[in-house]
Write a protein that holds these residues in place. Structure first.
Motif, PDB file in Angstrom:
ATOM      1  N   GLY A   1       0.827  -1.211   0.000  1.00 13.03           N
ATOM      2  CA  GLY A   1       0.000   0.000   0.000  1.00 13.03           C
ATOM      3  C   GLY A   1       0.855   1.251   0.000  1.00 13.03           C
ATOM      4  N   LEU A   2       1.883   1.285   0.856  1.00 11.67           N
ATOM      5  CA  LEU A   2       2.786   2.440   0.898  1.00 11.67           C
ATOM      6  C   LEU A   2       3.599   2.552  -0.385  1.00 11.67           C
ATOM      7  N   MET A   3       4.081   1.434  -0.901  1.00 12.86           N
ATOM      8  CA  MET A   3       4.879   1.477  -2.129  1.00 12.86           C
ATOM      9  C   MET A   3       4.071   2.024  -3.302  1.00 12.86           C
ATOM     10  N   ARG A   4       2.774   1.732  -3.309  1.00  9.95           N
ATOM     11  CA  ARG A   4       1.933   2.153  -4.427  1.00  9.95           C
ATOM     12  C   ARG A   4       1.340   3.550  -4.241  1.00  9.95           C
ATOM     13  N   SER A   5       1.274   4.042  -3.012  1.00  7.52           N
ATOM     14  CA  SER A   5       0.571   5.307  -2.793  1.00  7.52           C
ATOM     15  C   SER A   5       1.477   6.465  -2.375  1.00  7.52           C
ATOM     16  N   TYR A   6       2.545   6.217  -1.663  1.00  9.52           N
ATOM     17  CA  TYR A   6       3.393   7.287  -1.144  1.00  9.52           C
ATOM     18  C   TYR A   6       4.331   7.787  -2.238  1.00  9.52           C
TER      19      TYR A   6
ATOM     20  N   GLN B   1       6.867   1.973  -5.990  1.00 10.51           N
ATOM     21  CA  GLN B   1       6.426   0.933  -6.924  1.00 10.51           C
ATOM     22  C   GLN B   1       6.718   1.339  -8.368  1.00 10.51           C
ATOM     23  N   GLU B   2       6.498   2.609  -8.696  1.00  6.75           N
ATOM     24  CA  GLU B   2       6.811   3.080 -10.053  1.00  6.75           C
ATOM     25  C   GLU B   2       8.304   2.984 -10.336  1.00  6.75           C
ATOM     26  N   LEU B   3       9.134   3.354  -9.353  1.00 14.92           N
ATOM     27  CA  LEU B   3      10.582   3.244  -9.530  1.00 14.92           C
ATOM     28  C   LEU B   3      11.003   1.784  -9.692  1.00 14.92           C
TER      29      LEU B   3
END
Length: 140
Positions: free
Chosen positions: A43-48, A58-60
């Motif tokens: 959740g944090l990887m995808r939203s922060y 997540q994008e990186l």
């Protein structure tokens, strides 16, 4: 003769590395969390959004993962094109560059990744090194 074969083998190992990696990329990108800790982390990887970067972790991660698909495939295809020219001196130079690059990637893999990427990077390093050793120094 053996030098060119090993050079071609290194090229195909790199192409296969990229093809296998795309499967891993898709599999990991679509995976579901197995517990609450993983759910929180994803959740944090995808939203922060990371400050001064403008991207989520997540994008990186996805960007670097996709780069690891295209870079080995590009190197492999370039080596196939060089091998097609049948210029042993050029193949030898390319084997040196590719072998050193794969040795660096292998070192990163051994210290930061797991066994799957290493199972491609280390054989590619060794085949390019052997090709460099066996290919003649003069044109031929």
């Amino acid at each position: 003769m053996w030098g060119r074969r090993l050079f071609l083998t290194g090229a195909w190992v790199m192409i296969l590395c990229g093809v296998v990696h795309i499967g891993g990329h898709v599999g990991l990108s679509s995976g579901l969390p197995e517990n609450e800790t993983e759910r929180q982390l994803l959740g944090l990887m995808r939203s922060y959004t990371i400050e001064n970067v403008g991207r989520t972790m997540q994008e990186l991660l996805n960007g670097f993962s996709l780069a690891f698909v295209f870079l080995p495939v590009t190197l492999g295809v370039l080596c196939l094109a060089i091998a097609k020219a049948r210029d042993a001196r050029l193949m030898r130079q390319a084997a040196l560059v590719a072998g050193l690059g794969m040795a660096a990637q292998s070192a990163v893999g051994l210290t930061h990744w797991f066994w799957v990427p290493d199972s491609f990077l280390i054989p590619a390093t060794l085949t390019f090194a052997a090709a460099w050793f066996l290919l003649p120094r003069e044109r031929g």
